[in-house]
Design an enzyme around this catalytic site. Structure first.
Site, PDB file in Angstrom:
ATOM      1  N   ASP A  35      28.307 -28.251  69.341  1.00 30.83           N
ATOM      2  CA  ASP A  35      28.745 -29.287  70.341  1.00 30.83           C
ATOM      3  C   ASP A  35      29.236 -28.889  71.715  1.00 30.83           C
ATOM      4  O   ASP A  35      30.001 -27.783  71.708  1.00 30.83           O
ATOM      5  CB  ASP A  35      29.911 -30.063  69.633  1.00 30.83           C
ATOM      6  CG  ASP A  35      30.239 -31.705  70.743  1.00 30.83           C
ATOM      7  OD1 ASP A  35      29.880 -32.564  69.993  1.00 30.83           O
ATOM      8  OD2 ASP A  35      30.768 -31.550  71.957  1.00 30.83           O
ATOM      9  N   ILE A  36      29.045 -29.487  72.775  1.00 33.57           N
ATOM     10  CA  ILE A  36      29.258 -28.949  74.258  1.00 33.57           C
ATOM     11  C   ILE A  36      30.661 -28.926  74.498  1.00 33.57           C
ATOM     12  O   ILE A  36      31.400 -28.166  75.147  1.00 33.57           O
ATOM     13  CB  ILE A  36      28.525 -29.566  75.428  1.00 33.57           C
ATOM     14  CG1 ILE A  36      28.464 -28.771  76.618  1.00 33.57           C
ATOM     15  CG2 ILE A  36      29.064 -30.949  75.575  1.00 33.57           C
ATOM     16  CD1 ILE A  36      27.372 -29.213  77.621  1.00 33.57           C
ATOM     17  N   GLU A  99      28.821 -42.047  71.753  1.00 30.18           N
ATOM     18  CA  GLU A  99      28.412 -41.769  73.198  1.00 30.18           C
ATOM     19  C   GLU A  99      26.960 -41.608  73.179  1.00 30.18           C
ATOM     20  O   GLU A  99      26.435 -41.915  74.169  1.00 30.18           O
ATOM     21  CB  GLU A  99      29.286 -40.495  73.543  1.00 30.18           C
ATOM     22  CG  GLU A  99      29.119 -40.019  74.874  1.00 30.18           C
ATOM     23  CD  GLU A  99      29.855 -38.482  74.917  1.00 30.18           C
ATOM     24  OE1 GLU A  99      29.132 -37.706  75.693  1.00 30.18           O
ATOM     25  OE2 GLU A  99      30.817 -38.549  74.242  1.00 30.18           O
ATOM     26  N   VAL A 100      26.257 -40.896  72.228  1.00 27.66           N
ATOM     27  CA  VAL A 100      24.958 -40.456  72.316  1.00 27.66           C
ATOM     28  C   VAL A 100      24.085 -41.405  71.432  1.00 27.66           C
ATOM     29  O   VAL A 100      24.401 -41.300  70.214  1.00 27.66           O
ATOM     30  CB  VAL A 100      24.840 -38.930  72.147  1.00 27.66           C
ATOM     31  CG1 VAL A 100      23.255 -38.438  72.354  1.00 27.66           C
ATOM     32  CG2 VAL A 100      25.394 -38.155  73.298  1.00 27.66           C
ATOM     33  N   HIS A 104      23.662 -38.388  64.925  1.00 26.26           N
ATOM     34  CA  HIS A 104      23.967 -37.136  64.642  1.00 26.26           C
ATOM     35  C   HIS A 104      25.219 -37.047  63.736  1.00 26.26           C
ATOM     36  O   HIS A 104      26.116 -38.058  63.957  1.00 26.26           O
ATOM     37  CB  HIS A 104      24.436 -36.509  66.058  1.00 26.26           C
ATOM     38  CG  HIS A 104      25.508 -37.124  66.926  1.00 26.26           C
ATOM     39  ND1 HIS A 104      24.822 -38.463  67.575  1.00 26.26           N
ATOM     40  CD2 HIS A 104      26.628 -37.327  67.347  1.00 26.26           C
ATOM     41  CE1 HIS A 104      25.844 -38.854  68.241  1.00 26.26           C
ATOM     42  NE2 HIS A 104      27.060 -38.218  68.165  1.00 26.26           N
ATOM     43  N   HIS A 106      28.689 -34.995  63.256  1.00 21.30           N
ATOM     44  CA  HIS A 106      29.611 -34.092  63.400  1.00 21.30           C
ATOM     45  C   HIS A 106      29.984 -33.208  62.509  1.00 21.30           C
ATOM     46  O   HIS A 106      30.399 -33.908  61.262  1.00 21.30           O
ATOM     47  CB  HIS A 106      30.745 -34.814  63.961  1.00 21.30           C
ATOM     48  CG  HIS A 106      30.575 -35.208  65.498  1.00 21.30           C
ATOM     49  ND1 HIS A 106      30.651 -34.947  66.925  1.00 21.30           N
ATOM     50  CD2 HIS A 106      29.941 -36.555  65.675  1.00 21.30           C
ATOM     51  CE1 HIS A 106      30.500 -35.699  67.707  1.00 21.30           C
ATOM     52  NE2 HIS A 106      29.893 -36.698  66.955  1.00 21.30           N
TER      53      HIS A 106
HETATM   54  P1  5GP Z   1      29.571 -39.105  69.836  1.00 16.87           P
HETATM   55  O1  5GP Z   1      30.702 -39.679  70.568  1.00 16.87           O
HETATM   56  O2  5GP Z   1      28.154 -39.876  70.276  1.00 16.87           O
HETATM   57  O3  5GP Z   1      29.551 -39.305  68.189  1.00 16.87           O
HETATM   58  O4  5GP Z   1      29.305 -37.914  70.054  1.00 16.87           O
HETATM   59  C1  5GP Z   1      28.469 -37.211  70.901  1.00 16.87           C
HETATM   60  C2  5GP Z   1      28.816 -35.700  71.088  1.00 16.87           C
HETATM   61  O5  5GP Z   1      27.892 -35.121  71.696  1.00 16.87           O
HETATM   62  C3  5GP Z   1      29.980 -35.228  71.800  1.00 16.87           C
HETATM   63  O6  5GP Z   1      31.005 -34.795  70.861  1.00 16.87           O
HETATM   64  C4  5GP Z   1      29.898 -34.545  73.142  1.00 16.87           C
HETATM   65  O7  5GP Z   1      30.824 -33.552  73.277  1.00 16.87           O
HETATM   66  C5  5GP Z   1      28.399 -34.252  72.528  1.00 16.87           C
HETATM   67  N1  5GP Z   1      27.657 -33.702  73.776  1.00 16.87           N
HETATM   68  C6  5GP Z   1      27.353 -34.591  74.912  1.00 16.87           C
HETATM   69  N2  5GP Z   1      26.386 -34.189  75.657  1.00 16.87           N
HETATM   70  C7  5GP Z   1      26.072 -32.851  75.048  1.00 16.87           C
HETATM   71  C8  5GP Z   1      25.171 -32.034  75.540  1.00 16.87           C
HETATM   72  O8  5GP Z   1      24.562 -31.844  76.699  1.00 16.87           O
HETATM   73  N3  5GP Z   1      25.118 -30.780  74.708  1.00 16.87           N
HETATM   74  C9  5GP Z   1      25.875 -30.714  73.527  1.00 16.87           C
HETATM   75  N4  5GP Z   1      25.500 -29.556  72.977  1.00 16.87           N
HETATM   76  N5  5GP Z   1      26.501 -31.435  73.314  1.00 16.87           N
HETATM   77  C10 5GP Z   1      26.872 -32.842  73.948  1.00 16.87           C
END
Ligand code: 5GP
Length: 120
Positions: A35-36, A99-100, A104, A106
């Site tokens: 994760d970034i 967010e994405v 996925h 985590h």
């Molecule tokens: P969500 O909130 O959708 O469960 O988590 C999305 C995750 O994707 C976040 O923890 C965020 O830090 C990670 N993320 C967003 N953009 C990128 C990226 O460009 N590269 C990587 N490696 N992780 C990302």
């Protein structure tokens, strides 16, 4: 929930090689990368290569081969978290604060994670 997959999402772009990532594992149907913005000393995202939006979308529509490949790959990532254990989280939709919009998992480890969810 109903879903339409947005091929412009950031993880689709990572898989197309448009954005770099720190891959920890890749299989036929699955990619795992750091994760970034890590929320723990170990924080890896495991994604299916197929176009699925959430956990339930994947669980409902993926083939048996994709489902097995994904979970076996995720288990290997859990091993990487170390002997202290890990937490798996997947967020979906507005209430899940996803967010994405590409499914996925985590996998977090390396510290005690605290309570399961914040009080609203
Ligand atoms: P969500 O909130 O959708 O469960 O988590 C999305 C995750 O994707 C976040 O923890 C965020 O830090 C990670 N993320 C967003 N953009 C990128 C990226 O460009 N590269 C990587 N490696 N992780 C990302």
């Amino acid at each position: 929930m109903t879903y339409s997959y947005d091929p412009a999402n950031i993880f689709a772009r990572i898989m197309r090689g448009e954005i770099p990532n720190k891959t920890v594992l890749e299989t036929a149907h699955t990619l795992a990368f750091h994760d970034i913005h890590p929320q723990a000393p170990f924080h890896v995202l495991v994604i299916p290569k197929g176009a699925y939006v959430t956990f339930d979308d994947f669980a409902r529509r993926a083939s048996a081969e994709e489902l097995v490949d994904f979970h076996r790959a995720a288990a290997r990532v859990c091993d990487m978290a170390g002997e202290g254990g890990y937490r798996c989280i997947t967020n979906a939709g507005m209430h899940g604060m996803q967010e994405v919009p590409h499914y996925h998992l985590h996998i977090l480890g390396g510290r005690i994670m605290g309570r399961l969810v914040e009080q609203a």
